[in-house]
Motif scaffolding. Structure first.
Motif, PDB file in Angstrom:
ATOM      1  N   HIS A 256     -22.827 -16.927  26.032  1.00  0.00           N
ATOM      2  CA  HIS A 256     -21.506 -17.502  25.871  1.00  0.00           C
ATOM      3  C   HIS A 256     -20.534 -18.887  26.463  1.00  0.00           C
ATOM      4  CE1 HIS A 256     -17.226 -16.064  25.148  1.00  0.00           C
ATOM      5  NE2 HIS A 256     -16.371 -16.922  26.531  1.00  0.00           N
TER       6      HIS A 256
ATOM      7  N   HIS B  44     -19.162 -22.200  24.434  1.00  0.00           N
ATOM      8  CA  HIS B  44     -17.854 -22.637  24.031  1.00  0.00           C
ATOM      9  C   HIS B  44     -18.219 -24.690  23.959  1.00  0.00           C
ATOM     10  CE1 HIS B  44     -14.570 -19.882  25.340  1.00  0.00           C
ATOM     11  NE2 HIS B  44     -15.043 -19.552  26.013  1.00  0.00           N
TER      12      HIS B  44
ATOM     13  N   GLY C 256     -11.805 -18.162  31.542  1.00  0.00           N
ATOM     14  CA  GLY C 256     -10.680 -16.767  32.494  1.00  0.00           C
ATOM     15  C   GLY C 256     -12.171 -16.743  33.773  1.00  0.00           C
TER      16      GLY C 256
ATOM     17  N   GLU D   8      -8.337 -18.292  35.490  1.00  0.00           N
ATOM     18  CA  GLU D   8      -8.494 -16.751  36.991  1.00  0.00           C
ATOM     19  C   GLU D   8      -6.993 -17.241  37.895  1.00  0.00           C
ATOM     20  OE1 GLU D   8     -11.575 -15.894  38.933  1.00  0.00           O
ATOM     21  OE2 GLU D   8     -10.493 -14.513  40.064  1.00  0.00           O
TER      22      GLU D   8
ATOM     23  N   ASP E 199      -4.035 -16.697  35.873  1.00  0.00           N
ATOM     24  CA  ASP E 199      -3.555 -15.654  35.758  1.00  0.00           C
ATOM     25  C   ASP E 199      -2.866 -15.195  36.903  1.00  0.00           C
ATOM     26  OD1 ASP E 199      -4.578 -16.069  33.103  1.00  0.00           O
ATOM     27  OD2 ASP E 199      -6.759 -14.898  33.647  1.00  0.00           O
TER      28      ASP E 199
ATOM     29  N   PRO F  90      -1.990 -13.315  29.491  1.00  0.00           N
ATOM     30  CA  PRO F  90      -2.741 -14.141  30.114  1.00  0.00           C
ATOM     31  C   PRO F  90      -1.711 -15.415  30.907  1.00  0.00           C
ATOM     32  CG  PRO F  90      -3.115 -14.339  28.518  1.00  0.00           C
ATOM     33  CD  PRO F  90      -2.090 -13.867  27.819  1.00  0.00           C
TER      34      PRO F  90
ATOM     35  N   PRO G 131      -1.421 -19.473  28.586  1.00  0.00           N
ATOM     36  CA  PRO G 131       0.144 -19.680  28.070  1.00  0.00           C
ATOM     37  C   PRO G 131       1.421 -19.389  28.287  1.00  0.00           C
ATOM     38  CG  PRO G 131      -2.181 -18.439  26.862  1.00  0.00           C
ATOM     39  CD  PRO G 131      -1.774 -18.797  28.168  1.00  0.00           C
TER      40      PRO G 131
ATOM     41  N   GLU H  35       2.445 -22.238  30.477  1.00  0.00           N
ATOM     42  CA  GLU H  35       2.808 -23.537  29.468  1.00  0.00           C
ATOM     43  C   GLU H  35       4.118 -23.408  28.779  1.00  0.00           C
ATOM     44  OE1 GLU H  35       0.314 -24.094  26.201  1.00  0.00           O
ATOM     45  OE2 GLU H  35      -0.131 -26.280  26.599  1.00  0.00           O
TER      46      GLU H  35
ATOM     47  N   ASN I  67      -5.008 -26.107  26.914  1.00  0.00           N
ATOM     48  CA  ASN I  67      -3.432 -26.360  27.209  1.00  0.00           C
ATOM     49  C   ASN I  67      -3.354 -27.674  26.812  1.00  0.00           C
ATOM     50  OD1 ASN I  67      -2.276 -27.815  29.241  1.00  0.00           O
ATOM     51  ND2 ASN I  67      -1.788 -25.599  30.223  1.00  0.00           N
TER      52      ASN I  67
ATOM     53  N   THR J 147     -10.081 -20.687  23.036  1.00  0.00           N
ATOM     54  CA  THR J 147     -10.060 -19.538  23.529  1.00  0.00           C
ATOM     55  C   THR J 147     -11.092 -18.584  22.956  1.00  0.00           C
ATOM     56  OG1 THR J 147      -8.442 -18.956  21.625  1.00  0.00           O
ATOM     57  CG2 THR J 147      -7.931 -19.465  24.386  1.00  0.00           C
TER      58      THR J 147
HETATM   59  O1  KG4 Z   1     -12.373 -18.879  27.118  1.00  0.00           O
HETATM   60  P1  KG4 Z   1     -11.724 -17.205  27.375  1.00  0.00           P
HETATM   61  O2  KG4 Z   1     -11.054 -17.367  26.367  1.00  0.00           O
HETATM   62  O3  KG4 Z   1     -11.672 -16.305  28.227  1.00  0.00           O
HETATM   63  C1  KG4 Z   1     -12.676 -16.202  28.733  1.00  0.00           C
HETATM   64  O4  KG4 Z   1     -14.173 -16.262  28.602  1.00  0.00           O
HETATM   65  O5  KG4 Z   1     -12.420 -16.300  30.041  1.00  0.00           O
HETATM   66  O6  KG4 Z   1     -10.480 -17.910  28.293  1.00  0.00           O
HETATM   67  C2  KG4 Z   1      -9.305 -17.415  28.674  1.00  0.00           C
HETATM   68  C3  KG4 Z   1      -8.605 -17.736  29.922  1.00  0.00           C
HETATM   69  C4  KG4 Z   1      -7.202 -17.290  30.282  1.00  0.00           C
HETATM   70  O7  KG4 Z   1      -7.168 -17.258  32.069  1.00  0.00           O
HETATM   71  C5  KG4 Z   1      -6.409 -18.141  29.867  1.00  0.00           C
HETATM   72  O8  KG4 Z   1      -5.349 -17.807  31.236  1.00  0.00           O
HETATM   73  C6  KG4 Z   1      -6.545 -19.148  29.908  1.00  0.00           C
HETATM   74  O9  KG4 Z   1      -7.519 -19.021  29.628  1.00  0.00           O
HETATM   75  N1  KG4 Z   1      -5.977 -19.852  28.874  1.00  0.00           N
HETATM   76  C7  KG4 Z   1      -5.074 -20.578  29.409  1.00  0.00           C
HETATM   77  C8  KG4 Z   1      -4.257 -21.259  28.033  1.00  0.00           C
HETATM   78  N2  KG4 Z   1      -4.957 -20.519  26.927  1.00  0.00           N
HETATM   79  C9  KG4 Z   1      -5.711 -20.364  27.429  1.00  0.00           C
HETATM   80  N3  KG4 Z   1      -5.093 -21.441  30.470  1.00  0.00           N
HETATM   81  C10 KG4 Z   1      -4.129 -22.485  30.418  1.00  0.00           C
HETATM   82  N4  KG4 Z   1      -3.238 -22.994  29.309  1.00  0.00           N
HETATM   83  C11 KG4 Z   1      -3.349 -22.424  28.001  1.00  0.00           C
HETATM   84  N5  KG4 Z   1      -2.517 -22.522  26.959  1.00  0.00           N
END
Ligand code: KG4
Ligand code: ZN
Length: 347
Positions: free
Chosen positions: A116, A120, A143, A170, A173, A184, A187, A190, A286, A315
């Motif tokens: 995974h 990314h 996350g 995390e 969150d 989450p 977002p 933000e 972000n 994401t």
């Molecule tokens: O990569 P992802 O979609 O899933 C994992 O592999 O974990 O990341 C999810 C994480 C969550 O903790 C979420 O709060 C964060 O990414 N996230 C953001 C934003 N969009 C998602 N953190 C900051 N700003 C954002 N716009």
């Protein structure tokens, strides 16, 4: 070549179909069935519920992905399947892998196990392959992960630094939850800052920048969460529930995270003389992080090329798994029954 890819590592059921011709990648469909509304009331992902939802969603998501792709391209069946085998939530990974094994058996096509995190990273490779020069540094912020990964060439990964406790996502969150903002957290934080801008700070909140000046390349974010909790608890109820306080705190949380991530990334980039810096993972969606990264790289290491996927590709999604599958097509297995998931898989 048509690749069908599947990701069920966390709380999104994702299937994508890619067409690859002359090394050019075209996304024919990229379906994401989000479970956010289900997990929101728990303030985070509830693994057994996530597994159940993947089981319910995979067939309709597959149908949608195939129908969407077939509107753009004529094909009977894909040539390969790529599936995430880790890292992620073990019960969720098994649902995706078993579904992929069944499809591979039914269509009589090979299966590629995918990491995974590599997905990314390679989400950046949809359109800018030519501009990417090595050595390259990837900052993966999601996350579950916060890692600085050095790439001397494609598929040659070395973890240079990583978090010693909480991942950045995390941290977003957990701190959002303290402030009463929805999961989450990234977002939500933000959005809170955008909705209620705090040009003149009223509460003088000053959070730490953990490990920002440490000599190594590691991170630590659990102290930041504790600092937020202390500040929150010392305010009276009227203040800590006010939009002004929540926005000001949200802005300071975001800025302290941005400061640490930029400082450490630039340090590694300079020390290893990298020619490209890329971001990946949910937190890379972000906008302020992207803006400040761009500005600082231009100022401090102007010759370095910088790339971030568009927010939807930061994401979780399956298109990135398809791209990683394409780069790892030599790992495709005709008899995939032996493939297992590994929730702690390292890159
Ligand atoms: O990569 P992802 O979609 O899933 C994992 O592999 O974990 O990341 C999810 C994480 C969550 O903790 C979420 O709060 C964060 O990414 N996230 C953001 C934003 N969009 C998602 N953190 C900051 N700003 C954002 N716009
Ligand atoms: Zn992810």
């Amino acid at each position: 070549m048509i690749i069908l890819s599947i990701d069920t590592s966390c709380d999104d059921t994702c299937i994508a179909i890619l067409k690859i011709k002359n090394k050019k990648i075209k996304i024919l469909s990229n379906i994401i069935s989000s479970q956010i509304d289900i997990h929101r009331k728990y303030g985070g992902v509830y693994p057994s519920l996530a597994k159940r939802e993947h089981e319910k969603n995979l067939v309709p998501v597959l149908k949608q992905a195939l129908q969407g792709a077939k509107k753009k391209e004529k094909f009977k069946k894909p040539d390969l399947i790529a599936v995430t085998i880790g890292p992620g939530l073990e019960p969720c990974l098994w649902v995706g892998l078993n579904f992929a094994k069944s499809l591979s058996f039914m269509w009589d096509i090979h299966l590629i196990p995918v990491n995974h995190i590599e997905g990314h990273i390679l989400a950046n490779f949809i359109s800018i392959t030519k501009k990417i020069k090595f050595p390259m540094l990837a900052l993966i912020v999601s996350g579950g992960h916060t890692q600085l990964i050095l790439m001397k060439k494609i598929k040659d990964y070395e973890i240079i630094g990583e978090t010693r406790d909480d991942a950045v996502g995390e941290c977003f969150d957990k701190t959002a939850r303290i402030l009463g903002l929805a999961y989450p957290g990234g977002p939500s934080i933000e959005e809170q800052i955008k909705k209620y801008p705090t040009s003149v700070p009223k509460f003088q909140i000053k959070l730490p920048r953990p490990m920002m000046y440490s000599k190594d390349y590691d991170f630590s974010f659990s102290g930041l969460k504790t600092a937020v909790l202390y500040d929150y608890k010392k305010r009276n109820k009227k203040i800590r529930t006010s939009k002004k306080y929540i926005s000001e705190m949200a802005k300071e949380i975001q800025q302290s995270i941005i400061d640490v991530l930029i400082k450490k990334t630039i340090k590694v980039a300079k020390d290893y003389k990298v020619k490209t810096v890329i971001l990946g993972g949910g937190v890379a969606a972000n906008q302020e992080l992207k803006k400040q990264f761009k500005k600082t790289i231009k100022k401090k290491i102007p010759k370095c090329f910088f790339s971030v996927p568009d927010p939807k590709s930061c994401t979780d999604n399956a298109a990135m798994i398809g791209i990683a599958g394409y780069f790892n097509k030599n790992k495709a297995l005709k008899n995939p029954q032996k493939i297992k998931v590994n929730s702690n898989l390292r890159i």
